[in-house]
Structure formats: C-alpha cells, structure tokens
Write a protein that holds these residues in place. Structure first.
Motif, PDB file in Angstrom:
ATOM      1  N   VAL A  21       0.871  -1.180   0.000  1.00 21.67           N
ATOM      2  CA  VAL A  21       0.000   0.000   0.000  1.00 21.67           C
ATOM      3  C   VAL A  21       0.906   1.227   0.000  1.00 21.67           C
ATOM      4  O   VAL A  21       1.723   1.402   0.907  1.00 21.67           O
ATOM      5  N   ALA A  22       0.768   2.070  -1.009  1.00 20.31           N
ATOM      6  CA  ALA A  22       1.671   3.207  -1.168  1.00 20.31           C
ATOM      7  C   ALA A  22       1.451   4.252  -0.079  1.00 20.31           C
ATOM      8  O   ALA A  22       0.328   4.478   0.383  1.00 20.31           O
ATOM      9  N   VAL A  23       2.549   4.895   0.316  1.00 18.34           N
ATOM     10  CA  VAL A  23       2.508   5.959   1.323  1.00 18.34           C
ATOM     11  C   VAL A  23       3.325   7.145   0.829  1.00 18.34           C
ATOM     12  O   VAL A  23       3.912   7.121  -0.253  1.00 18.34           O
ATOM     13  N   VAL A  47       9.449   1.411  -4.380  1.00 19.76           N
ATOM     14  CA  VAL A  47       9.139   0.646  -3.157  1.00 19.76           C
ATOM     15  C   VAL A  47       7.837   1.111  -2.514  1.00 19.76           C
ATOM     16  O   VAL A  47       7.561   0.795  -1.361  1.00 19.76           O
ATOM     17  N   GLY A  48       7.036   1.883  -3.251  1.00 19.69           N
ATOM     18  CA  GLY A  48       5.728   2.276  -2.751  1.00 19.69           C
ATOM     19  C   GLY A  48       5.681   3.590  -2.012  1.00 19.69           C
ATOM     20  O   GLY A  48       4.724   3.850  -1.280  1.00 19.69           O
ATOM     21  N   VAL A  49       6.682   4.445  -2.225  1.00 16.23           N
ATOM     22  CA  VAL A  49       6.663   5.794  -1.642  1.00 16.23           C
ATOM     23  C   VAL A  49       6.413   6.749  -2.808  1.00 16.23           C
ATOM     24  O   VAL A  49       7.336   7.186  -3.486  1.00 16.23           O
ATOM     25  N   GLU A  50       5.147   7.056  -3.033  1.00 14.40           N
ATOM     26  CA  GLU A  50       4.751   7.726  -4.264  1.00 14.40           C
ATOM     27  C   GLU A  50       4.769   9.245  -4.171  1.00 14.40           C
ATOM     28  O   GLU A  50       4.702   9.928  -5.191  1.00 14.40           O
ATOM     29  N   ALA A 284      -1.242   6.883   4.619  1.00 11.41           N
ATOM     30  CA  ALA A 284      -1.444   7.536   3.322  1.00 11.41           C
ATOM     31  C   ALA A 284      -2.619   8.505   3.382  1.00 11.41           C
ATOM     32  O   ALA A 284      -2.530   9.653   2.905  1.00 11.41           O
ATOM     33  N   ALA A 285      -3.740   8.063   3.957  1.00 14.21           N
ATOM     34  CA  ALA A 285      -4.910   8.928   4.071  1.00 14.21           C
ATOM     35  C   ALA A 285      -4.627  10.119   4.987  1.00 14.21           C
ATOM     36  O   ALA A 285      -5.042  11.257   4.704  1.00 14.21           O
TER      37      ALA A 285
END
Length: 293
Positions: A21-23, A47-50, A284-285
C-alpha cells in the motif's frame, strides 16, 4: 574507523521490500542528499513511496522546494526558516546551512527573509509552512527570543495562506505548545520528527495535530518515542525520513533517503501490533488530509 568501515557508511542501503500500500514521505530534504532528485523519486516510487514532502529550511532551500514541486507532481513543498536559521540571519553564523560564513544581518535580514517565505507560501504547489518551531539544542540564550519571534510569524503566514504548519520541536516541548496556544494554531499542524513523550502525544491528539515519526523511532534508546507511538491515534500518524538524517536501524549511520520509508513504517507497525497494510493505508490517508488546503 577503518577505510572499509568509512566506505560502508557512505554506501546507500539496499532497496527494501516494496510496500503493498503506497505511502508518502511526509518530510525530506532532497536538496541535502546526493544524486539527482529525479532518481531519488524513482527509487522511492519503486518501493511504494509515491509522494514526498520537500521541506525548506532557509530562503534558498524554500525556493528550491517550490521549484521542485512545480516540476514534479510527486513532490509537495513546504517553505520556512528553520528555527536555527532565524538567529543565524540576525546574529551571523560561522558556517550556516551552506558551510559559508554569514555576517550578522540584523532585524532587517529576518524581515526580508520572512517576506519571501510569505510570498512562496502563496504558491499553489506549496502545501505547508515549515519546518518552523523552536530548537534549544543548538541555539544559545541570545537566539531564543529570535526563534520565538520567527515561530510566531510563521504561524501567522500559515494561517493567512491556509497552509499546514510543520513544526520542528527539539528540547522545547512546553514552549512550542505555549506559543501555539497563545497565537492560535492553524487548522492543520504536523509535528515533524515527533520527539515528545506519550503525555504530549495525548495533548496533540486532543487538538487533532498529526505526529510524524522518523527513523529514530527504531533506535535502541528511543523507548519514550515508541511509547508515544503507542499513545498516538492511528488517524493522526505520519511517517517520514527527515533524510539525509535519522537513517533507521539496521542501516543507522548510512545515508538516508525516501526509499527507506518502508523500513520505518514496518517498525512502527511492529511496535503498535498493527497490520502493515492497514497502517500504510491509514498513514497515506492521514498525509493527504494533513497537506490538503
């Protein structure tokens, strides 16, 4: 330290396993890291750090942050004078952020710098005002009053432009909370590299202020931080690198970068007993809410 040990410390850590889940990295300093920022953003995304929040510490760094955010949708900018920067401007400094001697500029230098920070804060790609706050670790007594004035004026800038206030608080917890109460906090406040205890985390939670945890939460000596992490509500948690500083264990002492966010997030999940994906989704949210205006 041997030559091989020095070489190991200078070598970037390997890419961690990607997050499912991206953060976002809620606080980083790409201008203080080696290499091309585009490469750093690509490594983080892999690695999912968008998203990364690029943080200004002085006028030049704040301009750089705003320019980078204008060029890269994955970058959100914040602009400010770091708490230690304000006394440097007024009183002079033997090295400063650039490593060059700066003569005293007096009150006029502080006023001019804050005017430029206010102008940058009005830009649409600038999401926050910070890092600002108080830092009693490096500033002597002669600089404390200047820090307080600068902090109060940053609070005003954040409120005038409806931007998130990003707070640097080092060994100044009571005074930071007092100034926020006296000035009236903006609608959105982030305590970057949260350094308070569990009792302060409850105060922040009562006000709806976000607490961003960095790699130092993994340090062996950081049990009070882990206690605060447990006390903080999940809906108020953020994660950051503060890169190039505070590289998380097991890579402590080596260069930090946004792509290491998964290491810290997984450590946070382990401390809290949270499912990694659920914590990532919450973080993320939270970051999106914290930096929306």
């Amino acid at each position: 330290m041997s030559r091989n040990e020095r070489k190991d410390r200078a070598t970037p850590p390997p890419l961690p396993e990607p997050l499912r889940v991206a953060v976002a990295d809620s606080h980083t300093h790409l201008d203080m890291q080696s290499g091309d920022p585009a490469d750093a953003l690509a490594a983080a995304a892999s690695v999912g750090v968008e998203t990364v929040v690029q943080v200004g510490c002085d006028v030049a760094g704040s301009r750089w942050a705003a320019d980078l955010a204008a060029a890269h949708p994955a970058v959100w900018a914040t602009v400010a004078l770091h708490p230690n920067e304000a006394p440097r401007l007024v009183l002079g400094d033997p090295d400063g952020w650039s490593g060059q001697r700066r003569p005293p500029g007096g009150r006029a230098a502080l006023d001019a710098a804050l005017d430029e920070i206010a102008a940058l804060a009005a830009l649409p790609q600038v999401r926050g005002v910070g890092e600002t706050g108080l830092d009693y670790f490096r500033t002597g007594p002669e600089g404390v009053a200047i820090q307080h004035e600068s902090f109060r004026r940053h609070i005003d800038i954040a409120k005038r432009h409806d931007k998130t206030l990003v707070i640097h608080d080092r060994e100044a917890h009571d005074d930071v909370l007092r100034v926020l109460a006296e000035e009236g906090a903006p609608d959105r406040v982030v305590f970057h590299c949260y350094s308070g205890d569990a009792a302060m985390a409850k105060v922040c939670a009562d006000h709806g202020w976000w607490m961003s945890f960095a790699g130092n939460v993994t340090f062996g000596s950081a049990q009070p931080l882990r206690d605060a992490l447990l006390a903080a509500p999940r809906e108020l948690l953020l994660v950051e690198t503060d890169a190039p500083f505070l590289t998380p264990v097991p890579h402590r002492g080596r260069p930090n970068a946004p792509y290491l966010i998964p290491v810290t997030l997984r450590a946070m999940a382990a401390v809290r007993g949270d499912d990694e994906d659920e914590l990532a989704a919450a973080v993320a949210a939270n970051t999106a809410r914290a930096f929306t205006y």
